[in-house]
Enzyme design. Structure first.
Site, short mmCIF file in Angstrom:
data_model
loop_
_atom_site.label_atom_id
_atom_site.label_comp_id
_atom_site.label_asym_id
_atom_site.label_seq_id
_atom_site.Cartn_x
_atom_site.Cartn_y
_atom_site.Cartn_z
N ARG A 261 -18.93 11.88 -30.84
CA ARG A 261 -17.94 11.22 -30.61
C ARG A 261 -18.28 9.58 -31.40
O ARG A 261 -19.44 9.05 -31.09
CB ARG A 261 -17.64 10.87 -29.16
CG ARG A 261 -17.26 12.00 -28.69
CD ARG A 261 -16.67 11.77 -27.30
NE ARG A 261 -16.17 13.22 -26.59
CZ ARG A 261 -15.71 13.35 -25.53
NH1 ARG A 261 -15.72 12.44 -24.75
NH2 ARG A 261 -15.55 14.63 -24.88
N ARG A 276 -22.93 5.78 -22.65
CA ARG A 276 -22.00 5.91 -23.71
C ARG A 276 -22.60 6.19 -25.07
O ARG A 276 -23.24 5.27 -25.34
CB ARG A 276 -20.79 4.68 -23.71
CG ARG A 276 -19.58 5.23 -24.73
CD ARG A 276 -18.60 4.18 -24.79
NE ARG A 276 -18.07 3.57 -23.38
CZ ARG A 276 -16.88 4.28 -23.22
NH1 ARG A 276 -16.44 5.23 -23.93
NH2 ARG A 276 -16.48 3.99 -22.04
N GLU A 348 -18.00 8.55 -14.95
CA GLU A 348 -17.20 9.78 -15.44
C GLU A 348 -18.09 10.93 -15.94
O GLU A 348 -18.70 10.63 -16.92
CB GLU A 348 -15.99 9.41 -16.18
CG GLU A 348 -15.10 10.58 -16.51
CD GLU A 348 -13.98 10.31 -17.53
OE1 GLU A 348 -13.81 9.28 -17.85
OE2 GLU A 348 -13.94 11.41 -18.42
N SER A 351 -13.82 15.77 -16.79
CA SER A 351 -12.41 15.28 -16.69
C SER A 351 -11.81 16.63 -16.70
O SER A 351 -11.92 17.35 -17.59
CB SER A 351 -12.07 14.55 -17.82
OG SER A 351 -10.73 13.84 -17.80
N ARG A 390 -24.66 11.25 -18.21
CA ARG A 390 -24.47 10.65 -17.11
C ARG A 390 -24.84 11.48 -15.87
O ARG A 390 -25.19 10.84 -14.77
CB ARG A 390 -22.73 10.47 -16.85
CG ARG A 390 -22.55 9.45 -18.16
CD ARG A 390 -20.75 9.10 -18.20
NE ARG A 390 -20.33 8.43 -19.33
CZ ARG A 390 -19.42 8.33 -19.80
NH1 ARG A 390 -18.33 8.98 -19.40
NH2 ARG A 390 -19.04 7.52 -20.90
#
Length: 423
Positions: A261, A276, A348, A351, A390
RNA sequence: GGAGGGGUGGCAGAGCGGUCUAAUGCGCCGGUCUUGAAAACCGGUGGAGCCGCAAGGCUCCCGGGGGUUCGAAUCCCUCCCCCUCCGCCA
């Protein structure tokens, strides 16, 4: 993509639903409806002309010479009109597609209102924040002290956001992925696949990355391929353009993939350490579900992802995203947020979403309901099960000891080959 | 990357300019027969869109796109994919 028939039948309902995701989306409806009306008008005329032309050529063979000449001429003149109308219809189709593909999915009625993360609703918690007799370190300090994470050299190789795991760090990464996949495959009965990490435009359009979020991805211009931002993309395209047997639903898949990403626009935002990054590892859970059972499936899938965190002894909470915080394609989403005591935040790690028929319509993924009648669109769901950076953060920060070592939770030991990572 | 062969309905496979509303076989669904099943026989069996309250009608789809022709699964161009051989290569 939304059902155009639904837009026609209930424009007000759709407008309201879209507005919950963001006021700007509701405005896009009017031109779309107008184009749809124009399209049907032009299409009706076009089909009538084609019918006329067809009739002429069908009687051509047995016509006398004079009639043949007339037929030839008539057919020729029809050609021009037809060509003209075909161009018009094609133009309108493109117009419609352009607009329809950037409209987000509408939120399920039970999704709470809200414009950002503040509107999310906590559904449940598991475990509790660990207490420390010392000041817990953040993973970047642990990573350096233990020699398991080498950010500086990752930068040298690729740039910031491309983590280099070293020694036990690399082995931990591999152990986590194997642990998760085994759980998903052996205990939760997902079918394991190992997908391509590059995918084409049709694949990306199906899940919703294209056309609206093209800039968020790494793209290989020369080959027309994208580096996948999630295994959701290849998994959802496994059955693109297929009509599945009803009895084969639900089809549950899991996969490991590296994920890429750009995270442009996120520079400096929660980026310390590996919170991130541009490249990360993840196992994904993905289901093709019967539309009548997709919300049961969402609960199941979410629970399956949660199981990873439970077994690793990590405190987490489940939140239901509000309409404004949900992703483009989702109708309902649960986020799993794991507690990271070093950075002092919930992160997070998963999801889990039900996309209902939004992706299935884009990808023409259908099934025969009761074996007969028109094929119906399936519902697609997916969730991370889970993402490693994470998870790595929460694991190292949660299980750090006063002596600076990391105590490995029992279920992970056979995969890692040690019960403790020491400096 | 080079040369050759090929992409047709769930599958196999015919068709090579009008009769294709795509043969035939298998599969599947329904029926007849049967105590039941099988066999046999009969019938049915793709997708998208548009019009219509419905029944139904119409248009498009033989890998994708474009062209020739009154008319294309059939001819031409182009792209994609698969197979075989050669080259390169983890």
């Amino acid at each position: 993509m939304l059902d155009l028939a639904r837009l026609r039948d209930d424009p007000e309902g759709v407008r309201k639903a879209l507005a919950r995701k963001g006021a700007q989306h509701a405005k896009a409806l009017e031109p779309l409806l107008e184009a749809d009306t124009r399209r049907r008008g032009a299409l009706g005329r076009l089909e009538a002309l084609r019918h006329e032309k067809r009739t002429i050529s069908e009687s051509f063979a047995k016509a006398d010479p004079a009639a043949k000449e007339a037929a030839r001429a008539k057919s020729k003149s029809l050609d021009e009109e037809i060509k003209h109308l075909e161009e018009a219809v094609r133009g309108i189709d493109e117009e419609i597609e352009t607009q329809a593909l950037i409209l987000p999915n509408t939120p399920h009625a039970q999704v709470p209102d809200g414009t950002d993360a503040a509107g999310n609703v906590e559904v449940r918690q598991w475990g509790k924040k660990p207490a420390f007799a010392f000041a817990p370190k953040a993973h970047w300090d642990l990573g350096e002290a233990l020699g398991i994470l080498d950010n500086a050299r990752g930068v040298k190789i690729a740039g910031s956001g491309f983590p280099l795991y070293t020694g036990w760090g690399a082995r931990l990464e591999r152990a986590l992925l194997n642990f998760m996949l085994d759980l998903h495959v052996k205990e939760q009965a997902y079918i394991e696949v190992f997908p391509p990490f590059l995918a084409n435009r049709d694949t990306m359009r199906t899940t919703g990355q294209v056309p609206k979020f093209e800039e968020d991805m790494y793209r290989l211009e020369k080959d027309g391929l994208y580096l996948i931002p999630t295994a959701e993309a290849p998994l959802t395209s496994i059955h693109r353009d297929e009509i599945l047997d009803e009895a084969s639903l639900p089809k549950r898949y899991t996969a490991y993939s590296a994920c890429f990403r750009r995270e442009s626009g996120a520079a400096g935002k929660d980026t310390r350490g590996i919170q991130r990054v541009h490249q990360f590892n993840k196992t994904e859970l993905m289901t093709y579900a019967h539309p009548d059972k997709s919300y049961e499936e969402l609960e199941r899938l979410t629970n399956d992802a949660e199981e990873v965190l439970k077994r690793l002894g990590l405190h987490y909470r489940v939140v239901r995203l509000c309409a404004g915080d949900m992703g483009f394609s989702a109708a309902m989403t649960y986020d799993l947020e794991v507690w990271a005591p070093g950075v002092g935040r919930y992160l997070e790690v998963s999801s889990c979403s039900n996309f209902e028929d939004f992706q299935a319509r884009r990808g023409a993924i259908r099934f025969k309901d009761g074996g007969k009648g028109k094929p119906r669109l399936v519902h697609t769901l997916n969730g991370s099960g889970t993402a490693t950076p994470r998870l790595f953060i929460a694991l190292t920060e949660t299980h750090q000891q006063a002596d600076g070592s990391i105590l490995i939770p029992e279920p992970l030991r056979p995969y890692l080959g040690t019960d403790r990572i020491t400096p």
